[in-house]
Design a protein around this motif. Structure first.
Motif, PDB file in Angstrom:
ATOM      1  N   GLY A 142       3.475  -0.141   1.972  1.00 58.27           N
ATOM      2  CA  GLY A 142       2.349   0.240   1.129  1.00 58.27           C
ATOM      3  C   GLY A 142       1.322  -0.876   1.044  1.00 58.27           C
ATOM      4  N   GLY A 143       0.184  -0.545   0.453  1.00 58.84           N
ATOM      5  CA  GLY A 143      -0.864  -1.541   0.297  1.00 58.84           C
ATOM      6  C   GLY A 143      -2.182  -0.899  -0.021  1.00 58.84           C
ATOM      7  N   LEU A 144      -3.232  -1.693   0.134  1.00 60.09           N
ATOM      8  CA  LEU A 144      -4.597  -1.250  -0.148  1.00 60.09           C
ATOM      9  C   LEU A 144      -5.311  -1.009   1.174  1.00 60.09           C
ATOM     10  N   VAL A 145      -5.960   0.132   1.278  1.00 57.59           N
ATOM     11  CA  VAL A 145      -6.674   0.483   2.501  1.00 57.59           C
ATOM     12  C   VAL A 145      -7.940   1.248   2.115  1.00 57.59           C
ATOM     13  N   GLN A 146      -8.952   1.134   2.946  1.00 49.43           N
ATOM     14  CA  GLN A 146     -10.178   1.885   2.698  1.00 49.43           C
ATOM     15  C   GLN A 146     -10.023   3.329   3.144  1.00 49.43           C
ATOM     16  N   ALA A 147     -10.791   4.186   2.544  1.00 51.02           N
ATOM     17  CA  ALA A 147     -10.792   5.594   2.933  1.00 51.02           C
ATOM     18  C   ALA A 147     -11.080   5.710   4.433  1.00 51.02           C
ATOM     19  N   GLY A 148     -10.327   6.584   5.080  1.00 58.08           N
ATOM     20  CA  GLY A 148     -10.440   6.751   6.525  1.00 58.08           C
ATOM     21  C   GLY A 148      -9.470   5.894   7.311  1.00 58.08           C
ATOM     22  N   GLY A 149      -8.842   4.949   6.635  1.00 60.51           N
ATOM     23  CA  GLY A 149      -7.907   4.059   7.287  1.00 60.51           C
ATOM     24  C   GLY A 149      -6.519   4.655   7.423  1.00 60.51           C
ATOM     25  N   SER A 150      -5.595   3.820   7.901  1.00 64.44           N
ATOM     26  CA  SER A 150      -4.225   4.254   8.151  1.00 64.44           C
ATOM     27  C   SER A 150      -3.225   3.277   7.555  1.00 64.44           C
ATOM     28  N   LEU A 151      -2.080   3.812   7.218  1.00 64.64           N
ATOM     29  CA  LEU A 151      -0.929   3.005   6.802  1.00 64.64           C
ATOM     30  C   LEU A 151       0.318   3.656   7.353  1.00 64.64           C
ATOM     31  N   SER A 152       1.319   2.827   7.599  1.00 64.60           N
ATOM     32  CA  SER A 152       2.603   3.352   8.028  1.00 64.60           C
ATOM     33  C   SER A 152       3.661   2.885   7.050  1.00 64.60           C
ATOM     34  N   VAL A 163      13.273   5.975   8.300  1.00 57.88           N
ATOM     35  CA  VAL A 163      12.376   7.123   8.304  1.00 57.88           C
ATOM     36  C   VAL A 163      10.984   6.586   8.024  1.00 57.88           C
ATOM     37  N   SER A 164      10.006   7.069   8.748  1.00 58.85           N
ATOM     38  CA  SER A 164       8.656   6.557   8.621  1.00 58.85           C
ATOM     39  C   SER A 164       7.695   7.664   8.213  1.00 58.85           C
ATOM     40  N   LEU A 165       6.588   7.242   7.648  1.00 60.50           N
ATOM     41  CA  LEU A 165       5.500   8.162   7.328  1.00 60.50           C
ATOM     42  C   LEU A 165       4.214   7.501   7.814  1.00 60.50           C
ATOM     43  N   GLN A 166       3.673   8.030   8.884  1.00 60.93           N
ATOM     44  CA  GLN A 166       2.403   7.552   9.403  1.00 60.93           C
ATOM     45  C   GLN A 166       1.290   8.319   8.715  1.00 60.93           C
ATOM     46  N   MET A 167       0.399   7.581   8.060  1.00 60.76           N
ATOM     47  CA  MET A 167      -0.662   8.213   7.280  1.00 60.76           C
ATOM     48  C   MET A 167      -2.008   7.812   7.864  1.00 60.76           C
ATOM     49  N   ASN A 168      -2.726   8.791   8.360  1.00 60.60           N
ATOM     50  CA  ASN A 168      -4.042   8.567   8.953  1.00 60.60           C
ATOM     51  C   ASN A 168      -5.117   9.266   8.130  1.00 60.60           C
ATOM     52  N   GLN A 200       3.632   1.270  -3.447  1.00 58.84           N
ATOM     53  CA  GLN A 200       2.303   1.682  -3.889  1.00 58.84           C
ATOM     54  C   GLN A 200       1.350   1.782  -2.708  1.00 58.84           C
ATOM     55  N   VAL A 201       0.626   2.887  -2.664  1.00 52.52           N
ATOM     56  CA  VAL A 201      -0.459   3.068  -1.691  1.00 52.52           C
ATOM     57  C   VAL A 201      -1.740   3.288  -2.476  1.00 52.52           C
ATOM     58  N   THR A 202      -2.726   2.478  -2.189  1.00 50.22           N
ATOM     59  CA  THR A 202      -4.020   2.597  -2.851  1.00 50.22           C
ATOM     60  C   THR A 202      -5.100   2.746  -1.798  1.00 50.22           C
ATOM     61  N   ASP A 211      -5.055  10.242  -1.924  1.00 51.09           N
ATOM     62  CA  ASP A 211      -3.722   9.904  -1.445  1.00 51.09           C
ATOM     63  C   ASP A 211      -3.122   8.722  -2.208  1.00 51.09           C
ATOM     64  N   THR A 212      -3.911   8.113  -3.066  1.00 49.41           N
ATOM     65  CA  THR A 212      -3.414   6.996  -3.868  1.00 49.41           C
ATOM     66  C   THR A 212      -2.258   7.449  -4.737  1.00 49.41           C
ATOM     67  N   ALA A 213      -1.129   6.758  -4.617  1.00 47.40           N
ATOM     68  CA  ALA A 213       0.081   7.151  -5.340  1.00 47.40           C
ATOM     69  C   ALA A 213       1.185   6.144  -5.046  1.00 47.40           C
ATOM     70  N   VAL A 214       2.255   6.269  -5.789  1.00 49.30           N
ATOM     71  CA  VAL A 214       3.500   5.596  -5.423  1.00 49.30           C
ATOM     72  C   VAL A 214       4.272   6.557  -4.528  1.00 49.30           C
ATOM     73  N   TYR A 215       4.694   6.063  -3.372  1.00 47.10           N
ATOM     74  CA  TYR A 215       5.399   6.872  -2.396  1.00 47.10           C
ATOM     75  C   TYR A 215       6.881   6.509  -2.396  1.00 47.10           C
ATOM     76  N   TYR A 216       7.716   7.549  -2.431  1.00 48.88           N
ATOM     77  CA  TYR A 216       9.162   7.393  -2.474  1.00 48.88           C
ATOM     78  C   TYR A 216       9.795   8.125  -1.298  1.00 48.88           C
ATOM     79  N   CYS A 217      10.884   7.582  -0.801  1.00 45.70           N
ATOM     80  CA  CYS A 217      11.668   8.346   0.165  1.00 45.70           C
ATOM     81  C   CYS A 217      12.986   8.757  -0.483  1.00 45.70           C
ATOM     82  N   ALA A 218      13.557   9.811   0.068  1.00 42.17           N
ATOM     83  CA  ALA A 218      14.803  10.343  -0.470  1.00 42.17           C
ATOM     84  C   ALA A 218      15.642  10.928   0.656  1.00 42.17           C
ATOM     85  N   ALA A 219      16.922  10.979   0.411  1.00 36.61           N
ATOM     86  CA  ALA A 219      17.876  11.519   1.383  1.00 36.61           C
ATOM     87  C   ALA A 219      18.787  12.522   0.697  1.00 36.61           C
TER      88      ALA A 219
END
Length: 123
Positions: A9-19, A78-83, A118-120, A89-97
């Protein structure tokens, strides 16, 4: 027992990507359906992406075409590529099994979950 730890997670500008990555320890993830959830401030937590043990995927409408969930049973991650990220999309992201075919709609109904990352997305 499975321990799940999210990262990326982290801070990214709109239009950017995070994995995002979810690393598991304790047991192999190959026996579990996996899901990524998010909770934005003042909003209900939602399941945004899911993947079955066999690799079938499903996404909530708001992220279709932008997010991709994948699993690596060798690395036990497990990964989540976000483009094309948006401020909403700002939120706390959780994974679950979970050992069901699909992860549950509610995070805490799954067998295991992580603490979140956290993703901002700034506008």
């Amino acid at each position: 027992q499975v321990q799940l730890v999210e990262s990326g997670g982290g801070l990214v500008q709109a239009g950017g990507s995070l994995s995002l990555s979810c690393a598991a320890s304790g047991r192999t993830l190959r026996n579990y359906a996996m899901g990524w959830y998010r909770q934005a401030p003042g909003k209900q937590r939602e399941l945004v992406a899911a993947i079955t043990r066999g690799g079938f995927r499903n996404y909530t409408d708001s992220v279709k075409g932008r997010f991709t969930i994948s699993r690596d049973n060798v690395k036990n991650t497990v990964s989540l590529q976000m483009n094309s990220l948006k401020p909403e999309d700002t939120a706390v992201y959780y994974c679950a099994a979970d050992d069901s075919i699909w992860p549950h709609g509610s995070l805490y109904e799954n067998d295991y979950w992580g603490q979140g990352t956290q993703v901002t997305v700034s506008s």
